[in-house]
Design a protein around this motif. Structure first.
Motif, short mmCIF file in Angstrom:
data_model
loop_
_atom_site.label_atom_id
_atom_site.label_comp_id
_atom_site.label_asym_id
_atom_site.label_seq_id
_atom_site.Cartn_x
_atom_site.Cartn_y
_atom_site.Cartn_z
N PHE A 9 -47.67 -47.33 -23.84
CA PHE A 9 -47.25 -48.38 -22.91
C PHE A 9 -46.55 -49.50 -23.67
CE2 PHE A 9 -48.37 -52.44 -20.79
CZ PHE A 9 -47.69 -52.26 -19.60
N LYS A 10 -47.10 -49.89 -24.83
CA LYS A 10 -46.48 -50.95 -25.64
C LYS A 10 -45.13 -50.49 -26.18
CE LYS A 10 -49.54 -54.30 -25.56
NZ LYS A 10 -49.20 -55.62 -24.97
N ILE A 11 -45.03 -49.23 -26.60
CA ILE A 11 -43.75 -48.70 -27.09
C ILE A 11 -42.68 -48.78 -26.00
CG2 ILE A 11 -42.57 -46.56 -27.80
CD1 ILE A 11 -45.14 -45.83 -29.34
N ASP A 12 -43.03 -48.39 -24.78
CA ASP A 12 -42.09 -48.45 -23.66
C ASP A 12 -41.68 -49.89 -23.36
OD1 ASP A 12 -42.07 -45.71 -23.34
OD2 ASP A 12 -43.68 -45.70 -21.86
N GLN A 13 -42.62 -50.81 -23.51
CA GLN A 13 -42.35 -52.23 -23.26
C GLN A 13 -41.39 -52.82 -24.28
OE1 GLN A 13 -46.00 -54.52 -23.22
NE2 GLN A 13 -45.72 -55.11 -21.10
N ILE A 14 -41.61 -52.47 -25.54
CA ILE A 14 -40.87 -53.11 -26.63
C ILE A 14 -39.49 -52.49 -26.85
CG2 ILE A 14 -40.90 -53.53 -29.15
CD1 ILE A 14 -44.03 -53.52 -28.86
N PHE A 15 -39.44 -51.16 -26.80
CA PHE A 15 -38.19 -50.47 -27.16
C PHE A 15 -37.46 -50.00 -25.90
CE2 PHE A 15 -41.20 -49.83 -30.70
CZ PHE A 15 -40.52 -50.53 -31.69
N THR A 16 -37.03 -50.95 -25.11
CA THR A 16 -36.39 -50.63 -23.82
C THR A 16 -35.06 -49.91 -23.98
OG1 THR A 16 -35.50 -52.88 -23.82
CG2 THR A 16 -37.51 -52.51 -22.57
N GLY A 17 -34.35 -50.16 -25.06
CA GLY A 17 -33.03 -49.53 -25.23
C GLY A 17 -33.06 -48.22 -25.98
N VAL A 18 -34.24 -47.76 -26.38
CA VAL A 18 -34.36 -46.53 -27.16
C VAL A 18 -34.55 -45.34 -26.23
CG1 VAL A 18 -35.76 -45.35 -28.91
CG2 VAL A 18 -35.35 -47.81 -29.09
N ILE A 19 -33.90 -44.21 -26.55
CA ILE A 19 -34.00 -43.04 -25.68
C ILE A 19 -35.43 -42.50 -25.69
CG2 ILE A 19 -31.56 -42.45 -25.96
CD1 ILE A 19 -32.45 -40.23 -27.90
#
Length: 669
Positions: free
Chosen positions: A86-96
């Motif tokens: 969940f934190k990864i999705d929150q932080i890295f919004t522009g990453v595929i």
């Protein structure tokens, strides 16, 4: 009746009491001054503690009913039940998505994933290492930001602590230090230490993702590796356990309670986990195997055949396991019969079966009705004295008792459960317990009389908590508390069992399924009502407006429409079938709970296939999430730790005043 003189203190007595208190307070402040010897030292600590009170509440992770499912447990622990993703999705919004999935898998299983990536690629490039390190550092910064710098420092690996601390506390907007940071990362890669840093940072993320781990009972039984779960819990930085009925079973067995030893062995054989006894704990099962071969030559495998999932036993192993299971079951029923007769206060005469059998006719009479037995082979039972162990049975249970009581690994695990566990826990305004608070049909607390005293509600759980601790610490010659552990395992008013009876004998020997039924305590229906949940919270001196009850023990059958949220959101049941044996009934593979500063996140899980599948596909086992909103964003000041810190601040303020007034002299080096 006139009160004694000491109960009516005069003005002089009050003055004396006040002076004694002041002397004790001064004594305490002098002890505190050794740690904070002067005004600057005490002032610095007050400032530090007041600042900590304003940090966000750190995450708590709740798991229950693990039942030996070590790999699924490990995955939930490493992923923080989806919180890290969940934190990864929150932080890295522009990453595929593919890159985010790879990053998550690296963090969960760094050594294994790096090895797999190197096998699939000719060489991991400098650019790949740079990007991966930068992303992991960024994530670690965010996740560790809820903690003080001091706490983070203590968790750092010794080899890289200085460099990691520098990387975590460099501000991204600080242009003056961009080159400094870039050179650190470049040098890490150039000298071949990138993988070590990735592993260290990934482990830090796993540690900081959750500050407190709660295990709400039942580490043991059904699954193959409860010993590995306990090894992991022993190494965890901050966990507690609320005992479950299966934990109490093994804790009592480790103390040498023979009925519980027989039950623990029977249950282990029932689920085909002989390796747990022989290999994990090194308990010699050959004496039981010899007994089984001697007396149970032609066993019908149907009723005593081990229950297996995704595993097969050859016919020879299946045959001996079935014989051993029946042999230890008969020993168990004999031992329990003698215990019930010895402890009449348990009021469990309905569990006496062996003296109700007509051994010639192959029938049993229960409650005035006669039933045919599906198995009439009882070679070790004397119909004239059915609860007496024969010589070989007595020797076997004595040998097993010696093995359980003197097994170093089992004793280590039992000691951990005794020292870190409890019947219930009040933590941050919530009430955690495994099973139930026994209620009657009217919704009132059930009452049990023990030695002329009545117990119910919180008082009942406190009594059992005390009994469990005494069973471990008292000499048995004084008073044997171990029998109460057996009552907790299967007694009608046991908060851990929560049923009117246990029908093990009937399930083995009688086909009539009406005799297999075990009626749940009324608690399990009553907890659907908010008023009952509030009543329980009040009983434990918790605020019904803010508090929640968190339970395990009863798998929620989601596929039949059951919900884990009860009492209008006041009670959460997080047992949904982590154990593979429950999953066909529940339709899922368990619930877990994350309690953050602003929400409670209830997570439903899909079955965990294997670590290899997680590495290969990067798939998570999250099925869905449900949010239980909190009324306000919570800080450390709102927690139990905050209360302790406030008390310490008050003491430090008194010390500060004592320094200023000259009551205690400052010391400087």
């Amino acid at each position: 009746m006139k009160k004694p003189e000491w109960a009516c203190p005069s003005g002089k007595s009050l003055l004396i009491l006040r002076m004694v208190k002041e002397m004790n307070d001064l004594k305490y402040l002098k002890l505190l001054s050794k740690q904070y010897p002067n005004i600057p030292a005490v002032s610095t600590e007050i400032i530090n503690l007041k600042a900590i009170l304003n940090l966000p509440k750190s995450p708590e992770h709740f798991l229950t009913d693990l039942h030996g499912e070590y790999e699924a447990f490990q995955h939930m622990l490493k992923t923080a039940s989806g919180l890290i993703k969940f934190k990864i999705d929150q932080i890295f919004t522009g990453v595929i998505d593919a890159d985010k999935k790879e990053l998550a898998t690296i963090i969960f299983y760094p050594e294994d994933k790096l090895k797999k990536l190197k096998e699939s690629e000719e060489e991991l490039t400098t650019e790949w290492y740079k990007t991966t390190l930068e992303r992991i550092i960024k994530l670690c910064k965010v996740i560790s930001s809820k903690y003080t710098r001091s706490k983070v420092r203590k968790a750092l690996p010794e080899n890289f602590s200085y460099i990691i601390e520098e990387l975590l506390h460099l501000k991204g907007e600080n242009k003056n230090k961009e080159g400094y940071r870039d050179e650190i990362i470049k040098t890490i890669i150039d000298i071949g230490q990138a993988e070590e840093f990735i592993i260290s940072l990934s482990n830090l993320i796993q540690t900081f993702a959750v500050d407190k781990l709660h295990i709400i009972g039942d580490v043991f039984d059904r699954g193959p590796a409860p010993h590995k779960i306990l090894d992991t819990l022993q190494d965890h930085h901050n966990c507690d356990i609320q005992w479950g009925n299966h934990d109490i079973l093994w804790m009592g067995a480790a103390l040498g309670q023979k009925s519980l030893i027989a039950t623990a062995i029977r249950t282990t054989l029932r689920y085909g986990n002989l390796d747990l006894l022989e290999e994990a704990y090194g308990i010699n099962m050959r004496p039981l195997a010899r007994l089984a071969r001697s007396f149970y030559k032609n066993i019908d495998c149907n009723n005593f055949c081990p229950k297996l999932i995704d595993e097969e036993l050859d016919q020879q192993d299946k045959n001996i396991t079935s014989k051993m299971q029946k042999a230890i079951a008969i020993i168990q029923f004999k031992l329990e019969g003698n215990l019930i007769k010895r402890r009449s206060e348990f009021n469990m005469n309905e569990a006496l079966y062996l003296d109700k059998i007509d051994y010639e006719q192959g029938t049993i009479k229960l409650d005035g009705q006669e039933y045919e037995l599906n198995n009439t082979d009882f070679p070790t039972i004397d119909p004239e004295n059915p609860y007496q162990l024969n010589q070989q049975e007595q020797e076997v249970i004595n040998q097993l008792s010696y093995s359980f009581k003197n097994n170093e690994k089992l004793q280590e695990h039992a000691r951990f459960l005794f020292n870190n566990g409890s019947m219930y826990l009040k933590y941050n305004g919530n009430l955690l317990f495994h099973g139930c608070i026994p209620l009657n049909e009217a919704g009132d607390f059930s009452t049990i009389e023990i030695n002329g005293e009545l117990y119910q509600g919180k008082k009942l759980l406190d009594f059992f908590d005390d009994v469990v601790r005494k069973s471990y610490s008292y000499k048995f010659e004084e008073k044997d508390y171990r029998d109460w552990l057996w009552y907790l395992w299967r007694g009608e008013l046991s908060p851990l069992f929560g049923k009117d009876k246990m029908t093990t004998f009937c399930r083995y020997f009688i086909d009539d399924k009406s005799l297999h039924q075990e009626q749940k305590n009324p608690y399990y229906q009553a907890r659907e009502k908010e008023a009952i949940c509030n009543k329980i919270l009040n009983e434990f001196n918790l605020d019904p407006e803010e508090g929640h009850i968190i339970n395990g023990h009863t798998p929620v059958k989601e596929k039949k429409g059951e919900t884990p949220i009860k009492g209008n959101g006041k009670l959460l049941v997080i047992d949904g079938g982590i154990s593979a044996f429950y999953q066909p009934k529940t339709g899922i593979a368990g619930y877990t709970l994350i309690y953050n500063s602003d929400e409670m996140r209830l997570i439903s899980h899909k079955p965990f296939v294997s670590k290899e599948a997680a590495l290969e596909g990067g798939n998570d086992i999250i099925s869905s999430m449900r949010i239980v909103e909190l009324k306000k964003k919570e800080k450390i000041a709102d927690t139990d730790i905050g209360e302790k810190l406030n008390n310490k601040i008050n003491n430090l303020m008194e010390l500060l005043q004592a320094y200023k007034k000259g009551i205690i002299k400052e010391k400087y080096e």
